[in-house]
Design an enzyme around this catalytic site. Structure first.
Site, PDB file in Angstrom:
ATOM      1  N   LYS A 110      10.552  26.677  76.329  1.00 27.73           N
ATOM      2  CA  LYS A 110      11.379  27.018  77.485  1.00 27.73           C
ATOM      3  C   LYS A 110      11.910  28.414  77.239  1.00 27.73           C
ATOM      4  CE  LYS A 110      15.555  26.096  80.056  1.00 27.73           C
ATOM      5  NZ  LYS A 110      16.912  25.523  80.014  1.00 27.73           N
ATOM      6  N   GLY A 171      25.930  25.571  83.408  1.00 27.70           N
ATOM      7  CA  GLY A 171      27.200  24.947  83.073  1.00 27.70           C
ATOM      8  C   GLY A 171      28.246  24.956  84.163  1.00 27.70           C
ATOM      9  N   ALA A 198      19.501  24.206  85.558  1.00 26.65           N
ATOM     10  CA  ALA A 198      20.836  24.797  85.424  1.00 26.65           C
ATOM     11  C   ALA A 198      21.675  24.637  86.685  1.00 26.65           C
ATOM     12  CB  ALA A 198      20.780  26.279  85.045  1.00 26.65           C
ATOM     13  N   GLY A 199      22.971  24.397  86.471  1.00 24.46           N
ATOM     14  CA  GLY A 199      23.929  24.341  87.560  1.00 24.46           C
ATOM     15  C   GLY A 199      24.098  22.976  88.195  1.00 24.46           C
ATOM     16  N   ASN A 220      21.875  19.229  81.444  1.00 30.59           N
ATOM     17  CA  ASN A 220      22.445  18.973  80.135  1.00 30.59           C
ATOM     18  C   ASN A 220      23.945  18.690  80.228  1.00 30.59           C
ATOM     19  OD1 ASN A 220      22.244  20.689  76.870  1.00 30.59           O
ATOM     20  ND2 ASN A 220      23.246  18.824  77.448  1.00 30.59           N
ATOM     21  N   THR A 221      24.716  19.720  80.637  1.00 33.32           N
ATOM     22  CA  THR A 221      26.172  19.634  80.586  1.00 33.32           C
ATOM     23  C   THR A 221      26.721  18.463  81.389  1.00 33.32           C
ATOM     24  OG1 THR A 221      26.234  22.044  80.387  1.00 33.32           O
ATOM     25  CG2 THR A 221      28.301  20.938  80.908  1.00 33.32           C
TER      26      THR A 221
END
Length: 278
Positions: A110, A171, A198-199, A220-221
């Site tokens: 990645k 994040g 992301a986001g 992830n977050t």
């Protein structure tokens, strides 16, 4: 055993394939930020995902890349997608990718090249430069990019067979900040696997991406920082699955005017004036 019930998708739904590898789950999950390694492992199992990302630079800095961490990851029975997170130049990203290939014994990478510390926006110039070098070196690149179609074309031309546009800055949990541009990218690259990366902050964000026709979602977050990461991983898995089934089933088109679901023509007394007799 996966905690969610498997819902069979439409028969027209094609398998998700990355560089010749078919995966059953359309959820990709990061391994950072969890309260403990065991909780991370439990969340991965609950999600049913078959691809996890690992940041070589981040985990090395925290002293987590070692026999125990690798044993835990390998024990999950998933594909590892090493990450060049934290790299600010193409040279840094290339070096990190080469180290990751040796450590994890995979050509998948990645690719992240970051341009701005506040937004963690991809440096598209460095990203394309690094992708060109890595593709020539035999890597199978998953580039973290924006919705910029020019950069996307360059990435595909360099050999990338998947694109990973951001939904919003890493994040932030803001969801899909530019749905129009994401839809345009989906239409522009109908045959390239596209992963929103992301986001993503809520399962509804993930479902929205899948309803737009995206092939997968990487997050992830939102899972790692949840009060209950295991349950949140399950919620995201269900949302992603539902969004995909909805897309393949054919979502209704939006209209400018109302359309009654029950026809009024031919109903009793339709033509009667007030006070008239039948």
């Amino acid at each position: 055993m996966n905690r969610i019930d498997k819902v069979p998708g439409p028969t027209s739904d094609a398998d998700l394939t990355f560089y010749g590898v078919t995966v059953a789950s359309r959820m990709l999950l990061g391994t950072a930020l969890y309260p403990s390694p065991q909780l991370m492992a439990d969340a991965v199992k609950a999600s049913g995902c078959q691809v996890v990302t690992v940041s070589l630079r981040r985990e090395t800095a925290r002293g987590k890349i070692g026999a125990r961490f690798l044993e835990l990851i390998n024990g999950l029975g998933v594909h590892v997608l090493p990450n060049t997170a934290g790299c600010r130049t193409a040279k840094e990203a290339i070096t990190t990718a080469q180290m990751a290939r040796e450590l994890f014994d995979t050509s998948w990478i990645k690719l992240e090249v970051i341009a701005n510390d506040d937004t963690l926006q991809p440096d598209l110039f460095g990203l394309v430069e690094a992708a060109e070098t890595l593709n020539k070196d035999g890597f199978q690149v998953f580039p973290y990019t924006t919705e910029d179609l020019g950069a996307a074309e360059r990435l595909v031309a360099s050999g990338c067979r998947v694109l990973m546009p951001w939904g919003a800055p890493i994040g932030t949990g803001r969801g899909l900040a530019n749905p129009y541009a994401l839809k345009t990218m989906r239409n522009y690259f109908p045959d390239i696997p596209l992963v929103v990366d992301a986001g993503i902050g809520a399962p509804s964000h993930a479902a929205q991406a899948m309803e737009m026709g995206y092939d997968a979602v990487l997050l992830n977050t939102a899972v790692a920082k949840a009060a209950d990461p295991v349950s949140m991983a399950t919620a995201f898995a269900q949302a992603i699955q539902s969004g995909r089934v909805a897309y393949c089933s054919g979502l209704m088109e939006q209209r400018d005017m109302a359309a009654p679901s029950t026809p009024v023509a031919g109903t009793p007394f339709f033509d009667l004036e007030p006070g008239s007799q039948s």
